[in-house]
Each structure stands twice: as C-alpha cells, then as structure tokens.
Design a protein around this motif. Structure first.
Motif, PDB file in Angstrom:
ATOM      1  N   MET A  68      -7.363 -15.701  11.201  1.00  0.00           N
ATOM      2  CA  MET A  68      -6.786 -15.324   9.917  1.00  0.00           C
ATOM      3  C   MET A  68      -5.549 -16.175   9.675  1.00  0.00           C
ATOM      4  SD  MET A  68      -7.335 -11.231  10.192  1.00  0.00           S
ATOM      5  CE  MET A  68      -7.351 -10.862   8.455  1.00  0.00           C
ATOM      6  N   TRP A  69      -5.187 -16.349   8.395  1.00  0.00           N
ATOM      7  CA  TRP A  69      -4.077 -17.218   8.061  1.00  0.00           C
ATOM      8  C   TRP A  69      -2.845 -16.441   7.580  1.00  0.00           C
ATOM      9  CZ3 TRP A  69      -2.337 -21.722   9.196  1.00  0.00           C
ATOM     10  CH2 TRP A  69      -1.206 -22.197   8.515  1.00  0.00           C
ATOM     11  N   ALA A  70      -1.687 -16.860   8.058  1.00  0.00           N
ATOM     12  CA  ALA A  70      -0.391 -16.421   7.543  1.00  0.00           C
ATOM     13  C   ALA A  70       0.609 -17.514   7.900  1.00  0.00           C
ATOM     14  CB  ALA A  70       0.030 -15.094   8.161  1.00  0.00           C
ATOM     15  N   ASP A  71       1.487 -17.836   6.965  1.00  0.00           N
ATOM     16  CA  ASP A  71       2.502 -18.852   7.263  1.00  0.00           C
ATOM     17  C   ASP A  71       3.900 -18.259   7.341  1.00  0.00           C
ATOM     18  OD1 ASP A  71       3.196 -18.397   4.626  1.00  0.00           O
ATOM     19  OD2 ASP A  71       2.389 -20.282   3.890  1.00  0.00           O
ATOM     20  N   GLY A  72       4.005 -16.947   7.094  1.00  0.00           N
ATOM     21  CA  GLY A  72       5.305 -16.284   7.180  1.00  0.00           C
ATOM     22  C   GLY A  72       6.187 -16.494   5.970  1.00  0.00           C
ATOM     23  N   GLN A  73       5.716 -17.278   4.995  1.00  0.00           N
ATOM     24  CA  GLN A  73       6.521 -17.532   3.794  1.00  0.00           C
ATOM     25  C   GLN A  73       5.743 -17.165   2.539  1.00  0.00           C
ATOM     26  OE1 GLN A  73       7.602 -21.631   4.461  1.00  0.00           O
ATOM     27  NE2 GLN A  73       9.423 -21.054   5.610  1.00  0.00           N
ATOM     28  N   THR A  74       4.786 -18.013   2.162  1.00  0.00           N
ATOM     29  CA  THR A  74       4.006 -17.691   0.962  1.00  0.00           C
ATOM     30  C   THR A  74       2.924 -16.655   1.267  1.00  0.00           C
ATOM     31  OG1 THR A  74       2.575 -19.600   1.370  1.00  0.00           O
ATOM     32  CG2 THR A  74       4.399 -19.918  -0.154  1.00  0.00           C
ATOM     33  N   ILE A  75       2.395 -16.687   2.478  1.00  0.00           N
ATOM     34  CA  ILE A  75       1.411 -15.685   2.907  1.00  0.00           C
ATOM     35  C   ILE A  75       1.965 -15.017   4.162  1.00  0.00           C
ATOM     36  CG2 ILE A  75      -0.971 -15.272   3.654  1.00  0.00           C
ATOM     37  CD1 ILE A  75      -1.749 -17.838   2.140  1.00  0.00           C
ATOM     38  N   LYS A  76       2.582 -13.859   3.955  1.00  0.00           N
ATOM     39  CA  LYS A  76       3.272 -13.203   5.077  1.00  0.00           C
ATOM     40  C   LYS A  76       2.337 -12.338   5.906  1.00  0.00           C
ATOM     41  CE  LYS A  76       7.702 -13.489   2.883  1.00  0.00           C
ATOM     42  NZ  LYS A  76       8.892 -12.855   2.371  1.00  0.00           N
ATOM     43  N   LYS A  77       1.371 -11.728   5.263  1.00  0.00           N
ATOM     44  CA  LYS A  77       0.427 -10.863   5.969  1.00  0.00           C
ATOM     45  C   LYS A  77      -0.852 -11.658   6.222  1.00  0.00           C
ATOM     46  CE  LYS A  77      -0.949  -6.065   5.659  1.00  0.00           C
ATOM     47  NZ  LYS A  77      -1.072  -4.897   4.800  1.00  0.00           N
ATOM     48  N   PRO A  78      -1.382 -11.657   7.462  1.00  0.00           N
ATOM     49  CA  PRO A  78      -2.582 -12.443   7.756  1.00  0.00           C
ATOM     50  C   PRO A  78      -3.746 -12.090   6.837  1.00  0.00           C
ATOM     51  CG  PRO A  78      -1.596 -11.654   9.786  1.00  0.00           C
ATOM     52  CD  PRO A  78      -0.858 -10.971   8.664  1.00  0.00           C
ATOM     53  N   ILE A  79      -4.400 -13.124   6.310  1.00  0.00           N
ATOM     54  CA  ILE A  79      -5.544 -12.927   5.427  1.00  0.00           C
ATOM     55  C   ILE A  79      -6.775 -13.605   6.016  1.00  0.00           C
ATOM     56  CG2 ILE A  79      -4.161 -12.733   3.307  1.00  0.00           C
ATOM     57  CD1 ILE A  79      -5.000 -15.705   2.721  1.00  0.00           C
ATOM     58  N   SER A  80      -7.930 -13.012   5.749  1.00  0.00           N
ATOM     59  CA  SER A  80      -9.189 -13.646   6.110  1.00  0.00           C
ATOM     60  C   SER A  80      -9.509 -14.657   5.023  1.00  0.00           C
ATOM     61  CB  SER A  80     -10.290 -12.590   6.205  1.00  0.00           C
ATOM     62  OG  SER A  80     -11.514 -13.187   6.556  1.00  0.00           O
TER      63      SER A  80
END
Length: 199
Positions: A68-80
């Motif tokens: 799952m992806w999260a970068d801690g900035q634009t996407i803070k919560k992990p997404i599938s």
C-alpha cells in the motif's frame, strides 16, 4: 574482494582511517539511491506497457504480499492502488527526495539530516517492492524480451548493497528470499539463476 576486506578489518571501510569511514559511508549512501532509482526505473520501463491498471490492479508480489502507498505528506494514510500508480508515486517521491538539498545535500560541509539513514532505508525498502513485483508478475515478459540477465544483475547489485548496509528488514525481503540466497551465493554475474524455479 569486499568480503576479504571486511574479514581483515571488521566493519571498517577498506584502507580508510577510522575517522573517515563514517563520512565515506554517508557519501556512499548519498549516491547509491540515485543509481538504484535509475536502474529500477529502466527495468520497470521495459514492462511498463504490460503493467496496467487492468493487468495489475494491486501492487503486489504474488498473492501473499500486497503493498500500500503512503508518503506521509499528500497521502498520509496507506491506500491500496494499482501497480503502475504505486510505481509512479514511488519514483516521483524518491526523485523529490533526491532533489531536496535538506535531505541529500550536495554542498561540502552541509550536514546530512538526523534521520538520513531511515530515509535511505525507506527508499530501498520501497524500491525492493518494484523488483518483487517484476519478478512475480512480469518475469516471463522480461525473459521473452531478453531482459532477464539485466534484471538479475541489477537485482543482485541492489541486494548486495542492501545487505552490506543493512538497509531492509529481513521480513521485507521475504517474497524474494530464496532468489536472494541464490543470487548472493553466486560467484559472478555471469552465473545464471532461474528465478522461476525459486518463486
């Protein structure tokens, strides 16, 4: 050769005064993520047209491992997300880090951030996932395109660097552990390993 140096000098860098070893280590960790990104990008580019939203709706390494992806900035919560979307997020994220002078300083005398090692570890952990996805989902295509030797050589160099600097936790390496064991015990890049026998 590197193994011989390590056996002779423990964890010290070959031929370097003890006080210089940490600086050289940081310099190596400063440069290698750029090389790792370039190689991952080139290898993924070989199969990018086959790694589509439809063909790879989930970023995974076989049925047991989903990323799952999260970068801690634009996407803070992990997404599938799909594999191509994950890879796009990842390559953009790594490139932005490499371009950030606060994270990867290029000026002499500018200190590295305190969390520098952690950042490098995260970069390598995520780039490993691209290799894992390629091996599990696109290896046959890589082989048919004649790119298997390049994939194996790049992955072997990637793994040797990761192991030397202890950059990825063993649990993260699990999807390709059998392949890693075979590649690491090879005596040269010319000795062939068939990953399909190991996956």
């Amino acid at each position: 050769q590197w193994q011989l140096w390590r056996e002779e000098r423990g964890d010290q860098w070959p031929g370097l005064p003890e006080e210089l070893a940490p600086r050289c280590r940081r310099a190596c960790l400063r440069l290698t993520p750029c090389v790792a990104l370039c190689r991952s990008n080139l290898l993924y580019g070989i199969i990018a047209e086959f790694c589509t939203e439809t063909a790879c709706p989930v970023m995974c390494a076989g049925p047991k491992y989903e990323y799952m992806w999260a970068d801690g900035q634009t996407i803070k919560k992990p997404i599938s997300c799909s594999a191509p979307r994950y890879v796009d997020y990842l390559f953009t994220w790594v490139q932005n880090l490499l371009d950030d002078e606060k994270v990867f300083p290029t000026e002499l005398g500018v200190p590295f951030p305190k969390d520098f090692i952690g950042i490098v570890q995260t970069i390598f952990k995520r780039l490993f996932r691209v290799y894992a996805h390629i091996y599990y989902c696109h290896f046959e295509k890589m082989t048919s395109l004649g790119a298997e030797p390049h994939l194996n050589t790049c992955f072997r160099h990637f793994v040797l660097f990761v192991l030397e600097f202890d950059l990825i936790d063993a649990r993260e390496l699990a999807p390709l552990q059998d392949l890693i064991d075979k590649l690491v015990e090879r005596k040269s890049d010319k000795e062939r390993v068939d990953p399909m026998e190991l996956l």
